[in-house]
Design an enzyme around this catalytic site. Structure first.
Site, PDB file in Angstrom:
ATOM      1  N   HIS A  57       0.862  -1.185   0.000  1.00  0.00           N
ATOM      2  CA  HIS A  57       0.000   0.000   0.000  1.00  0.00           C
ATOM      3  C   HIS A  57       0.897   1.234   0.000  1.00  0.00           C
ATOM      4  O   HIS A  57       1.557   1.517   0.999  1.00  0.00           O
ATOM      5  CB  HIS A  57      -0.925  -0.004   1.219  1.00  0.00           C
ATOM      6  CG  HIS A  57      -1.885  -1.155   1.229  1.00  0.00           C
ATOM      7  ND1 HIS A  57      -3.065  -1.140   0.516  1.00  0.00           N
ATOM      8  CD2 HIS A  57      -1.838  -2.370   1.834  1.00  0.00           C
ATOM      9  CE1 HIS A  57      -3.703  -2.285   0.696  1.00  0.00           C
ATOM     10  NE2 HIS A  57      -2.978  -3.061   1.492  1.00  0.00           N
ATOM     11  N   LEU A  58       0.927   1.939  -1.132  1.00  0.00           N
ATOM     12  CA  LEU A  58       1.810   3.109  -1.243  1.00  0.00           C
ATOM     13  C   LEU A  58       1.097   4.411  -0.877  1.00  0.00           C
ATOM     14  O   LEU A  58       1.749   5.452  -0.741  1.00  0.00           O
ATOM     15  CB  LEU A  58       2.413   3.196  -2.649  1.00  0.00           C
ATOM     16  CG  LEU A  58       3.437   2.093  -2.974  1.00  0.00           C
ATOM     17  CD1 LEU A  58       3.863   2.175  -4.441  1.00  0.00           C
ATOM     18  CD2 LEU A  58       4.653   2.171  -2.066  1.00  0.00           C
ATOM     19  N   ASP A 149      -8.517  -5.092  -2.627  1.00  0.00           N
ATOM     20  CA  ASP A 149      -7.950  -5.302  -1.287  1.00  0.00           C
ATOM     21  C   ASP A 149      -8.289  -4.179  -0.305  1.00  0.00           C
ATOM     22  O   ASP A 149      -8.267  -2.997  -0.643  1.00  0.00           O
ATOM     23  CB  ASP A 149      -6.438  -5.476  -1.327  1.00  0.00           C
ATOM     24  CG  ASP A 149      -5.915  -5.780   0.067  1.00  0.00           C
ATOM     25  OD1 ASP A 149      -6.270  -6.835   0.600  1.00  0.00           O
ATOM     26  OD2 ASP A 149      -5.220  -4.927   0.641  1.00  0.00           O
ATOM     27  N   HIS A 176      -8.928 -10.439  -1.380  1.00  0.00           N
ATOM     28  CA  HIS A 176      -8.888 -10.229   0.074  1.00  0.00           C
ATOM     29  C   HIS A 176     -10.078 -11.023   0.600  1.00  0.00           C
ATOM     30  O   HIS A 176     -11.220 -10.567   0.527  1.00  0.00           O
ATOM     31  CB  HIS A 176      -8.999  -8.724   0.366  1.00  0.00           C
ATOM     32  CG  HIS A 176      -9.272  -8.377   1.788  1.00  0.00           C
ATOM     33  ND1 HIS A 176      -8.408  -7.614   2.541  1.00  0.00           N
ATOM     34  CD2 HIS A 176     -10.310  -8.673   2.604  1.00  0.00           C
ATOM     35  CE1 HIS A 176      -8.908  -7.463   3.760  1.00  0.00           C
ATOM     36  NE2 HIS A 176     -10.072  -8.088   3.817  1.00  0.00           N
ATOM     37  N   ASP A 302       1.916  -6.788   2.601  1.00  0.00           N
ATOM     38  CA  ASP A 302       0.740  -6.003   3.017  1.00  0.00           C
ATOM     39  C   ASP A 302       1.211  -4.762   3.782  1.00  0.00           C
ATOM     40  O   ASP A 302       0.590  -4.344   4.773  1.00  0.00           O
ATOM     41  CB  ASP A 302      -0.237  -6.821   3.863  1.00  0.00           C
ATOM     42  CG  ASP A 302      -1.623  -6.175   3.941  1.00  0.00           C
ATOM     43  OD1 ASP A 302      -1.831  -5.091   3.338  1.00  0.00           O
ATOM     44  OD2 ASP A 302      -2.495  -6.754   4.610  1.00  0.00           O
TER      45      ASP A 302
HETATM   46  O1  DOR Z   1      -4.626  -4.491   7.565  1.00  0.00           O
HETATM   47  C1  DOR Z   1      -4.918  -4.145   6.436  1.00  0.00           C
HETATM   48  N1  DOR Z   1      -4.624  -2.913   5.993  1.00  0.00           N
HETATM   49  N2  DOR Z   1      -5.553  -4.995   5.643  1.00  0.00           N
HETATM   50  C2  DOR Z   1      -6.056  -4.626   4.462  1.00  0.00           C
HETATM   51  O2  DOR Z   1      -6.656  -5.432   3.808  1.00  0.00           O
HETATM   52  C3  DOR Z   1      -5.923  -3.227   3.993  1.00  0.00           C
HETATM   53  C4  DOR Z   1      -4.771  -2.571   4.621  1.00  0.00           C
HETATM   54  C5  DOR Z   1      -4.758  -1.076   4.465  1.00  0.00           C
HETATM   55  O3  DOR Z   1      -4.996  -0.585   3.357  1.00  0.00           O
HETATM   56  O4  DOR Z   1      -4.468  -0.382   5.439  1.00  0.00           O
HETATM   57 ZN    ZN Z   2      -6.244  -7.137   2.405  1.00  0.00          ZN
END
Ligand code: DOR
Ligand code: ZN
Length: 432
Positions: A57-58, A149, A176, A302
């Site tokens: 996640h950027l 996701d 997901h 993740d």
């Molecule tokens: O813990 C998580 N954080 N699970 C996810 O599926 C999304 C992610 C997020 O974008 O923060």
């Molecule tokens: Zn996820």
């Protein structure tokens, strides 16, 4: 670009070798003396193909206070990564050709790692209408992997249509897996600890039910499904059976699910809140075994940076997610037996070769051969380091490993022959 000579690296399956890199590619492997080349002493270091993250996640566009493509890929390089797949849950969502092209362009400009955008499956991640999958696939970002996701593609007809669509161009859906009706209000893994703490539980069956369904849909449609962050023992059983039948499915596990358990929630420290939640010791043991065996194909971080106001608050209000890019290799080595027992070939397979294959990143995940792109990382198997959140390259600080001493350091990372990291530090800063 001057030639690069890496002296005396431990090459997996080949022993101690020198490696000459010219114009971004491996030119020669053997015992080499090269005048005028920039030389890197790799004595005692293991050379791995550059790590590839299927799940990063950027946060850009939209939450540049938590992470940017620049800061996130800088963190990736420090963690030994040469390529990351950027999740679609940005603001705006990466559900159009415009957004995925923007993310890819930001990655190129930063220059720390290749950024392969993942497209959303549904418009706005809302699970109602298919996103512009074809336009994203045909865009300059060349998207092959699609995921909502953060949310599950819960509606079976939407999942079926998405699978049929991506099958036409060899794409895949990264799911997901979370049946939302079973996790309403959930705060942590459902079990003895949640009962004691009085926190609403997140039952393992919420994950397993979707994985089972999507295995069937993958078999029915003949399309490819990849399961994100598999966290339970029963999920592993289902995936094992599916693979034995020949279903076109792959799976990833996150470092935190290989090390931490729901016992951590007793601290009420939201740094341990994550989706899917930390599970039981028995799940951790099964996940480690499945990763070693290959039933779980890949480690994916993740990496989920969160700004302080979203994380330094009471448990129930905190966002789920934790940092991963800079610690993933160390945790993976721990989970696979520790630095003295680990099989580096298995590490390379699960952190680089297989994720590159799943994402279709042909220039990554390749062991050095004359002609291959020089994307690799040099790691010190004998060194240890202590996680100091303030020293991390990520803009966010939500690491669950603060203060922990971890095995294995990344000494250098090379992207097309150019050092992104040297002596454990960013080799050359780029501006944002
Ligand atoms: O813990 C998580 N954080 N699970 C996810 O599926 C999304 C992610 C997020 O974008 O923060
Ligand atoms: Zn996820």
């Amino acid at each position: 670009m001057t030639d690069l000579l890496i002296k005396g690296a431990d090459l997996i399956g080949k022993g101690r070798k020198d490696l000459l890199v010219r114009d971004g590619r491996v030119a020669e492997i053997g015992s080499i003396t090269a005048k005028g080349a920039e030389t890197v002493d790799a004595d005692g270091l293991v050379l791995l193909p550059g790590l590839v993250d299927l799940h990063t996640h950027l946060r850009e566009p939209g939450r540049e206070d938590a992470e940017t493509v620049h800061s996130g890929t800088r963190a990736a390089a420090k963690g030994g990564y040469t390529a990351v797949c950027a999740m679609a849950n940005s603001h705006p969502v990466a559900d159009t050709a415009g957004v995925v092209e923007q993310v890819a362009a930001l990655g190129k400009a930063a220059g720390y790692a290749d950024v392969q955008p993942i497209g959303a499956v549904s418009v706005g991640l809302e699970g109602r209408q298919l996103a512009e999958i074809g336009a994203m696939a045909q865009s300059a970002a060349n998207v092959r992997m699609f995921s909502d996701d953060g949310h599950c593609v819960w509606d079976p007809i939407l999942m079926r249509r998405a699978l049929e669509y991506v099958k036409t161009f060899g794409g895949l859906i990264a799911q997901h897996a979370e049946e939302p009706r079973l996790t309403e209000g959930a705060q942590m893994n459902e079990g003895a600890v949640s009962a004691e703490l009085g926190l609403p539980g997140w039952p393992s069956v919420a994950e397993e039910a979707i994985i089972a369904r999507d295995v069937l849909l993958a078999e029915y449609t003949g399309a490819r499904v990849h399961f994100c962050h598999v966290s339970t023992a029963r999920s592993v059983d289902i995936i094992r059976e599916a693979k034995a039948r020949g279903a076109n499915v792959t799976a990833e596990v996150c470092p935190h699910h290989l090390l931490l358990t729901d016992e951590a929630a007793r601290t009420y420290d939201p740094v341990y809140k994550v989706n899917p939640p930390l599970r039981r010791e028995a799940d951790v043991a099964v996940l480690r075994g499945a990763l070693a065996e290959g039933v779980i194909d890949a480690v994916a971080t993740d990496h989920a940076p969160h700004a302080p106001q979203d994380k330094d608050c009471e448990w129930a209000a905190a966002r789920p997610g934790m940092l991963g890019l800079e610690t993933a290799l160390s945790i993976t080595v721990l989970a696979l037996g520790g630095p003295s027992a680990v099989d580096w070939d298995v590490v390379a397979e699960r952190t680089s070769r297989t994720p590159a294959r799943i994402a279709g990143l042909e220039a990554h995940g390749r062991d050095p051969q004359p002609g291959t792109e020089a994307n690799f990382t040099l790691v010190d198997p004998a060194a240890t380091w202590t996680v100091v959140p303030a020293d991390l390259a990520s803009l966010s600080r939500n690491t669950p490993y603060a203060g922990m001493e971890l095995p294995v350091t990344v000494q250098a990372t090379f992207l097309r022959g150019r050092a992104t990291v040297l002596n454990g530090k960013i080799a050359e800063e780029t501006t944002e």
